[in-house]
Design an enzyme around this catalytic site. Structure first.
Site, PDB file in Angstrom:
ATOM      1  N   LEU A 204       0.618  -1.920   0.060  1.00 19.36           N
ATOM      2  CA  LEU A 204       0.412   0.354  -0.415  1.00 19.36           C
ATOM      3  C   LEU A 204       1.154   1.185  -0.100  1.00 19.36           C
ATOM      4  O   LEU A 204       2.297   1.108   0.661  1.00 19.36           O
ATOM      5  CB  LEU A 204      -0.772  -0.495   1.263  1.00 19.36           C
ATOM      6  CG  LEU A 204      -1.886  -0.997   1.790  1.00 19.36           C
ATOM      7  CD1 LEU A 204      -2.812  -0.599   2.449  1.00 19.36           C
ATOM      8  CD2 LEU A 204      -2.731  -1.759   0.225  1.00 19.36           C
TER       9      LEU A 204
ATOM     10  N   HIS B 223      -3.784   4.448  -2.602  1.00 17.71           N
ATOM     11  CA  HIS B 223      -4.404   3.208  -1.563  1.00 17.71           C
ATOM     12  C   HIS B 223      -5.262   3.893  -0.423  1.00 17.71           C
ATOM     13  O   HIS B 223      -5.812   3.932  -0.466  1.00 17.71           O
ATOM     14  CB  HIS B 223      -3.331   1.910  -1.178  1.00 17.71           C
ATOM     15  CG  HIS B 223      -3.404   1.339  -2.715  1.00 17.71           C
ATOM     16  ND1 HIS B 223      -1.807   1.169  -2.138  1.00 17.71           N
ATOM     17  CD2 HIS B 223      -4.224   0.640  -3.634  1.00 17.71           C
ATOM     18  CE1 HIS B 223      -1.690   0.525  -3.964  1.00 17.71           C
ATOM     19  NE2 HIS B 223      -2.766   0.188  -4.226  1.00 17.71           N
TER      20      HIS B 223
ATOM     21  N   GLN C  96      -5.480 -11.858 -13.627  1.00 17.94           N
ATOM     22  CA  GLN C  96      -5.434 -10.905 -13.939  1.00 17.94           C
ATOM     23  C   GLN C  96      -4.388 -10.843 -14.469  1.00 17.94           C
ATOM     24  O   GLN C  96      -3.606  -9.374 -14.685  1.00 17.94           O
ATOM     25  CB  GLN C  96      -5.669  -9.770 -12.730  1.00 17.94           C
ATOM     26  CG  GLN C  96      -4.873  -8.824 -12.099  1.00 17.94           C
ATOM     27  CD  GLN C  96      -5.854  -8.160 -11.004  1.00 17.94           C
ATOM     28  OE1 GLN C  96      -6.273  -8.499 -10.525  1.00 17.94           O
ATOM     29  NE2 GLN C  96      -4.747  -6.715 -11.503  1.00 17.94           N
TER      30      GLN C  96
ATOM     31  N   GLY D  99      -9.429   4.168  -7.994  1.00 15.28           N
ATOM     32  CA  GLY D  99      -8.691   4.976  -8.079  1.00 15.28           C
ATOM     33  C   GLY D  99      -8.643   5.075  -9.605  1.00 15.28           C
ATOM     34  O   GLY D  99      -8.446   4.192 -11.177  1.00 15.28           O
TER      35      GLY D  99
ATOM     36  N   LYS E 176      -6.085   6.223 -11.114  1.00 14.48           N
ATOM     37  CA  LYS E 176      -5.103   6.175 -11.943  1.00 14.48           C
ATOM     38  C   LYS E 176      -5.540   4.826 -12.771  1.00 14.48           C
ATOM     39  O   LYS E 176      -4.822   5.069 -14.081  1.00 14.48           O
ATOM     40  CB  LYS E 176      -3.991   5.365 -10.742  1.00 14.48           C
ATOM     41  CG  LYS E 176      -3.469   4.060 -10.871  1.00 14.48           C
ATOM     42  CD  LYS E 176      -1.812   5.657 -11.703  1.00 14.48           C
ATOM     43  CE  LYS E 176      -0.888   4.414 -11.483  1.00 14.48           C
ATOM     44  NZ  LYS E 176      -1.143   2.450 -12.131  1.00 14.48           N
ATOM     45  N   ASP E 177      -6.254   4.101 -12.558  1.00 12.66           N
ATOM     46  CA  ASP E 177      -6.648   3.328 -13.907  1.00 12.66           C
ATOM     47  C   ASP E 177      -8.173   3.260 -14.408  1.00 12.66           C
ATOM     48  O   ASP E 177      -9.114   2.396 -13.724  1.00 12.66           O
ATOM     49  CB  ASP E 177      -7.105   1.759 -12.753  1.00 12.66           C
ATOM     50  CG  ASP E 177      -5.060   0.962 -12.027  1.00 12.66           C
ATOM     51  OD1 ASP E 177      -4.381   1.112 -12.990  1.00 12.66           O
ATOM     52  OD2 ASP E 177      -5.638   1.485 -10.881  1.00 12.66           O
TER      53      ASP E 177
ATOM     54  N   GLN F  60      -9.662   0.949 -15.872  1.00 12.86           N
ATOM     55  CA  GLN F  60     -10.263  -0.485 -14.726  1.00 12.86           C
ATOM     56  C   GLN F  60     -11.340   0.010 -13.890  1.00 12.86           C
ATOM     57  O   GLN F  60     -12.570  -0.279 -14.350  1.00 12.86           O
ATOM     58  CB  GLN F  60      -9.247  -0.850 -14.211  1.00 12.86           C
ATOM     59  CG  GLN F  60      -9.864  -1.349 -13.001  1.00 12.86           C
ATOM     60  CD  GLN F  60      -8.110  -1.910 -11.900  1.00 12.86           C
ATOM     61  OE1 GLN F  60      -8.075  -2.362 -12.292  1.00 12.86           O
ATOM     62  NE2 GLN F  60      -9.439  -0.633 -11.252  1.00 12.86           N
TER      63      GLN F  60
ATOM     64  N   SER G 256       2.213   4.252  -7.573  1.00 11.82           N
ATOM     65  CA  SER G 256       1.809   2.438  -7.972  1.00 11.82           C
ATOM     66  C   SER G 256       2.977   1.961  -7.163  1.00 11.82           C
ATOM     67  O   SER G 256       3.623   1.661  -6.534  1.00 11.82           O
ATOM     68  CB  SER G 256       2.651   2.360  -9.392  1.00 11.82           C
ATOM     69  OG  SER G 256       2.446   1.047  -9.777  1.00 11.82           O
ATOM     70  N   SER G 257       2.140   0.686  -6.698  1.00  9.88           N
ATOM     71  CA  SER G 257       3.280  -0.054  -6.022  1.00  9.88           C
ATOM     72  C   SER G 257       4.521  -1.015  -7.128  1.00  9.88           C
ATOM     73  O   SER G 257       5.527  -1.194  -6.706  1.00  9.88           O
ATOM     74  CB  SER G 257       2.673  -1.740  -5.766  1.00  9.88           C
ATOM     75  OG  SER G 257       1.415  -0.964  -5.057  1.00  9.88           O
TER      76      SER G 257
HETATM   77  P1  AMP Z   1      -3.695  -2.318  -6.718  1.00  9.32           P
HETATM   78  O1  AMP Z   1      -3.231  -2.167  -6.048  1.00  9.32           O
HETATM   79  O2  AMP Z   1      -2.383  -1.262  -8.192  1.00  9.32           O
HETATM   80  O3  AMP Z   1      -4.786  -3.067  -7.754  1.00  9.32           O
HETATM   81  O4  AMP Z   1      -4.875  -0.839  -7.089  1.00  9.32           O
HETATM   82  C1  AMP Z   1      -5.568  -0.957  -5.941  1.00  9.32           C
HETATM   83  C2  AMP Z   1      -6.925   0.343  -5.987  1.00  9.32           C
HETATM   84  O5  AMP Z   1      -5.843   1.679  -5.452  1.00  9.32           O
HETATM   85  C3  AMP Z   1      -7.044   0.742  -7.683  1.00  9.32           C
HETATM   86  O6  AMP Z   1      -8.725   1.281  -7.509  1.00  9.32           O
HETATM   87  C4  AMP Z   1      -6.420   1.521  -8.371  1.00  9.32           C
HETATM   88  O7  AMP Z   1      -6.688   2.300  -9.361  1.00  9.32           O
HETATM   89  C5  AMP Z   1      -5.747   2.616  -6.953  1.00  9.32           C
HETATM   90  N1  AMP Z   1      -5.095   2.945  -7.262  1.00  9.32           N
HETATM   91  C6  AMP Z   1      -3.427   3.059  -7.551  1.00  9.32           C
HETATM   92  N2  AMP Z   1      -2.833   3.993  -7.491  1.00  9.32           N
HETATM   93  C7  AMP Z   1      -3.381   4.853  -6.863  1.00  9.32           C
HETATM   94  C8  AMP Z   1      -3.255   6.058  -7.475  1.00  9.32           C
HETATM   95  N3  AMP Z   1      -1.619   6.990  -7.233  1.00  9.32           N
HETATM   96  N4  AMP Z   1      -3.938   6.945  -6.408  1.00  9.32           N
HETATM   97  C9  AMP Z   1      -4.975   7.204  -6.552  1.00  9.32           C
HETATM   98  N5  AMP Z   1      -5.744   5.654  -6.408  1.00  9.32           N
HETATM   99  C10 AMP Z   1      -4.686   4.530  -6.860  1.00  9.32           C
END
Ligand code: AMP
Length: 341
Positions: free
Chosen positions: A72, A76, A103, A207, A209-210, A213, A245-246
């Site tokens: 996280l 997140h 995925q 987010g 960000k995606d 998605q 981003s992770s």
């Molecule tokens: P993930 O763990 O990458 O699958 O992301 C989980 C959720 O966090 C998804 O809805 C992403 O779009 C959101 N997310 C990832 N990075 C960001 C960010 N920089 N800002 C806002 N939301 C994010």
């Protein structure tokens, strides 16, 4: 009230984790014995999650949900904050942490994807999360008893015999990420549908960000009549514009600097559409490709301009259009997007 435990074992009955130093009740019917800070629950079993979710529903509690793959960061946590805002103090906020194998493509980074559950739990606790749901692959995608493929812990895909139902969105998934990663969105819609059935959220936060998605999830929720409101929260960025981003963890040395090229490309596109009324998409794509090529380790996968809700590509780019791009920086594939305002 049953006795609180002080072990690190997962209870076989409830699937709830007991953390060292964090006593909590392993009876899911009992009220939490300690103030909120100490009572965040970690639920790993599907049955326990669904049981809790149904209890909340019966009690009329509103549930906010943020699905994640863990590792996280502040992006997140902004979803957690948004979920809390939506359900209020009396509601329940659930975060799922699950690196979903379906995925990832066969050559993608599933096994290397960064994981640090201990750190994630600390962050969730500090952010006021009520329940962290950490399902396991074997429960999410169970194998048939005769399946040999599933016997190896390293097997990244568990879908050969014991699991055969997928949710497929057939329109918005075709372009951009869907074109580059053909089975990606099938995995995303399937896992999110499963998670919705387990957490039974009233609202779910994704987010921006995606962007693609989020659009697909909104469509799926509408098409399949999930009684959930989808909220899309803004992208959080580092000071230099790189979207959090992770996968940024992979960016060592100069790659981290080069990675800002995605944000620079967005800014350049914004500046261009501000200056002229309508720019041919092909021309703008070519100039952004050049910008990205100037970085020694960066390679453009795609850049697209489209109508933000329908994701339909535009041939003339004007203010209000949306832009998304995917760029390899070294071996790391990064994505970003923004409205051209
Ligand atoms: P993930 O763990 O990458 O699958 O992301 C989980 C959720 O966090 C998804 O809805 C992403 O779009 C959101 N997310 C990832 N990075 C960001 C960010 N920089 N800002 C806002 N939301 C994010």
């Amino acid at each position: 009230m049953k006795l609180a435990l002080l072990t690190t074992k997962i209870s076989p009955l409830t699937g709830l984790w007991n953390l060292p130093g964090v006593p909590f009740d392993n009876c899911i019917d009992c009220p939490p014995p300690l103030p909120h800070f100490f009572t965040m629950r970690i639920v790993s079993s599907i049955a326990a999650m669904q049981h809790l979710a149904r209890q909340w529903q019966r009690a009329g509690k509103r549930t906010g949900f943020a699905p994640t793959m863990g590792y996280l960061h502040a992006g997140h946590l902004s979803l957690v904050k948004r979920a809390r805002q939506a359900v209020g103090k009396s509601g329940v906020v659930v975060v799922s942490i699950y690196v979903n194998p379906t995925q990832f493509g066969p050559k993608e980074d599933f096994s290397k994807y960064p994981r640090d559950l201990k750190r994630d739990l600390k962050l969730c606790r500090a952010a006021g999360v009520d329940v962290v749901f950490t399902p396991g692959d074997k429960e999410m995608y169970p194998c048939g008893s005769r399946s040999r493929r599933c016997e190896s812990a390293d097997e990244p895909r568990f879908d050969k015999r014991g699991y055969s139902t997928y949710v497929v969105e057939e329109n918005l998934s075709r372009t951009m990420e869907g074109a580059s990663r053909p089975t990606h969105f099938r995995g995303v819609t399937t896992v999110v549908a499963k998670l919705f059935n387990l957490v039974l959220p009233d609202i779910a936060v994704f987010g921006a960000k995606d962007w693609q998605q989020a659009a697909i999830i909104k469509r799926m929720a509408a098409d399949l009549n999930f009684p959930v409101r989808i909220i899309v929260a803004p992208t959080l960025r580092e000071r230099d514009g790189l979207a959090m981003s992770s996968r940024n963890k992979y960016l060592a040395g100069d790659l981290r600097r080069q990675a800002t090229v995605l944000w620079r490309a967005i800014q350049k596109a914004r500046a261009v559409v501000k200056r002229s009324k309508a720019v041919p998409a092909a021309k703008l794509k070519a100039s952004l490709k050049q910008l990205i090529k100037a970085e020694p380790d960066a390679k453009l996968d795609y850049v697209e301009f489209f109508e933000p809700d329908t994701l339909v590509p535009v041939t003339k780019v004007t203010r209000g259009a949306h832009m998304a791009l995917a760029v390899f920086v070294g071996k790391t594939r990064l994505i970003d997007n923004a409205r051209l305002k």
